[in-house]
Design a protein around this motif. Structure first.
Motif, PDB file in Angstrom:
ATOM      1  N   LEU A  78      43.837  51.203  43.715  1.00 12.19           N
ATOM      2  CA  LEU A  78      43.969  49.801  43.651  1.00 12.19           C
ATOM      3  C   LEU A  78      45.162  49.749  42.652  1.00 12.19           C
ATOM      4  CD1 LEU A  78      40.304  48.539  43.147  1.00 12.19           C
ATOM      5  CD2 LEU A  78      41.625  48.020  45.246  1.00 12.19           C
ATOM      6  N   SER A 411      46.338  45.605  39.236  1.00 10.70           N
ATOM      7  CA  SER A 411      45.797  45.724  40.543  1.00 10.70           C
ATOM      8  C   SER A 411      45.279  44.628  40.992  1.00 10.70           C
ATOM      9  CB  SER A 411      44.458  46.719  40.222  1.00 10.70           C
ATOM     10  OG  SER A 411      44.795  47.934  39.443  1.00 10.70           O
ATOM     11  N   ALA A 414      45.205  43.916  44.740  1.00  7.99           N
ATOM     12  CA  ALA A 414      44.586  44.740  45.580  1.00  7.99           C
ATOM     13  C   ALA A 414      43.045  44.474  45.338  1.00  7.99           C
ATOM     14  CB  ALA A 414      45.053  46.173  45.398  1.00  7.99           C
ATOM     15  N   ILE A 415      42.566  44.168  44.167  1.00 10.14           N
ATOM     16  CA  ILE A 415      41.303  44.031  43.758  1.00 10.14           C
ATOM     17  C   ILE A 415      40.860  42.974  44.497  1.00 10.14           C
ATOM     18  CG2 ILE A 415      39.571  43.217  42.220  1.00 10.14           C
ATOM     19  CD1 ILE A 415      41.449  44.685  39.848  1.00 10.14           C
TER      20      ILE A 415
END
Length: 429
Positions: A78, A411, A414-415
């Motif tokens: 991530l 992140s 992406a999280i």
């Protein structure tokens, strides 16, 4: 952007999905969800007057490249993807950032094997442009830094994460989402049954209430509560573990006339014996240089000052067996951290290992952050993401992000993809 937030909820509003928590994780996720599902209605609930008020606005402001994390772990994947997405997002939205790079510096010979292991790990994680440099290479990049060897990560950068988080919020509102501030959730439960002739209870079976008697009705709930993630899970009937224990990090700042000593991020080689990273040098978007932080138990979950205290938070932390075990395992380290927090000179001594020219007169006390550290009952720091649903009718409609560990800001996009996938599969949106 922030000002358009809805101030008062007129006793009751309804939506398909409610997201609790207006920090960077909640904002990134609700943005991702509304972009994927424009036909659904979304509400974001935040207890403060403004969004991104806590960890999202009190952090070091680094875009991490993904070197430290266990290869193959969620955290590693991530972070590497998140950094790429973060740079792309800032470019696209015209948000300022600076790819100023980072050196992880070994000052003692015995740190070299750990540094080389980090280099290998970074390569396995597909971190871009990593290289090992010698003393001369260190000097070229950081003229005032001393060290025997360093890992150079030019892809690491800095940004104002609060500005990024608020921009996620603007995207969400522009896509038709509703933001409600000053809404402190204290109850999440199933509506018993609908009033005669009303289908509302059936369609929106969950009620989220605040202390003022307002109510939001929805079909599904996602919580991203940061420092309060364990308590939000608890009020919907989920487990108390992992427990959030707040650690405060106090930063020092370099006096403006000494800023020339530091160009990019300078980090130590992490010591596996200790739970936290150690002091580092971090340039900020406003030109200042932060030094630190230490890590001490905070006596209040959102206590940014040295003497902030909240009896419930304190009792909660101290009565937790996991914290007692962590303290016993790291007692001398903890005492050292508290000492360094109170006596700046001790902190400066650590900084001088990297930049010998820094003196006590060159630093001032700076800001502080509080990090939500998830702990299990054996005193282990929970290092990866924890999702939690529950059982029964309510449990099948609730998803809690229990732990979104550092580097969650890097992140965040992406999280958001991962949490949105999880929401879609659990709630079959």
């Amino acid at each position: 952007g922030v000002r358009q937030s809805v101030r008062f909820v007129h006793k009751r509003i309804t939506c398909d999905v409610a997201v609790v928590g207006g920090g960077i994780v909640g904002l990134a996720t609700v943005r991702e969800l509304i972009l994927r599902h424009p036909s659904l209605s979304f509400i974001l609930l935040e207890k403060e007057k403004e969004l991104a008020a806590h960890q999202s606005g009190h952090n070091s402001g680094v875009i991490h490249s993904g070197i430290y994390y266990t290869p193959g772990s969620l955290k590693a994947r991530l972070c590497v993807r998140g950094a790429t997405l973060a740079y792309e997002y800032c470019e696209k939205k015209g948000l300022p950032y600076n790819r100023c790079g980072k050196l992880i510096v070994a000052v003692e010979q015995e740190e070299i094997p750990r540094l080389k292991a980090l280099y290998e790990r970074g390569l396995q994680n597909n971190v871009r442009d990593l290289s090992m440099v010698d003393t001369k290479g260190i000097r070229e990049r950081e003229p005032y830094c001393r060290g025997v060897m360093a890992l150079d990560s030019p892809y690491t950068g800095i940004v104002d994460w609060r500005m990024v988080a608020l921009r996620y919020g603007t995207d969400f509102k522009e896509a038709g989402g509703t933001v409600v501030t000053e809404y402190e959730v204290n109850d999440i439960s199933m509506v018993k049954e609908s009033a005669a002739g009303s289908t509302e209870g059936m369609k929106y079976p969950i009620a989220i209430r605040d202390k003022k008697g307002n109510e939001v009705r929805c079909r599904y709930v996602l919580t991203c509560g940061g420092l309060y993630s364990d308590r939000l899970s608890q009020i919907s009937g989920c487990s108390r573990e992992p427990r959030i224990v707040p650690f405060r990090g106090d930063y020092l700042v370099l006096k403006p006339e000494k800023r020339y000593l530091v160009k990019g991020n300078i980090y130590p080689v992490p010591d596996p014996r200790f739970p936290f990273l150690g002091v580092h040098f971090t340039p900020r978007m406003d030109g200042s240089i932060w030094l630190g932080p230490n890590a001490v138990l905070a006596f209040k979950r959102e206590g940014y000052k040295l003497y902030d205290f909240n009896a419930r938070d304190f009792a909660d932390a101290l009565s937790f067996r996991g914290l007692q075990k962590l303290v016993m395992k790291n007692i001398s380290y903890g005492i050292g951290e508290m000492y360094r927090g109170i006596f700046i000179g001790a902190q400066v001594k650590l900084l001088q290992k990297y930049i010998p020219e820094i003196t006590l007169n060159d630093v001032l006390r700076g800001p502080a952050g509080v990090r939500a550290q998830a702990l299990d009952r054996d005193g282990n720091l929970v290092d990866d993401f924890v999702f939690d649903g529950g059982v029964g009718d309510l449990g099948s409609r609730v998803l809690h992000v229990r732990n979104a560990p550092s580097p969650a800001a890097t992140s965040s996009l992406a999280i958001a993809e991962m949490v949105a996938d999880e929401v879609e599969s659990r709630f079959s949106l």
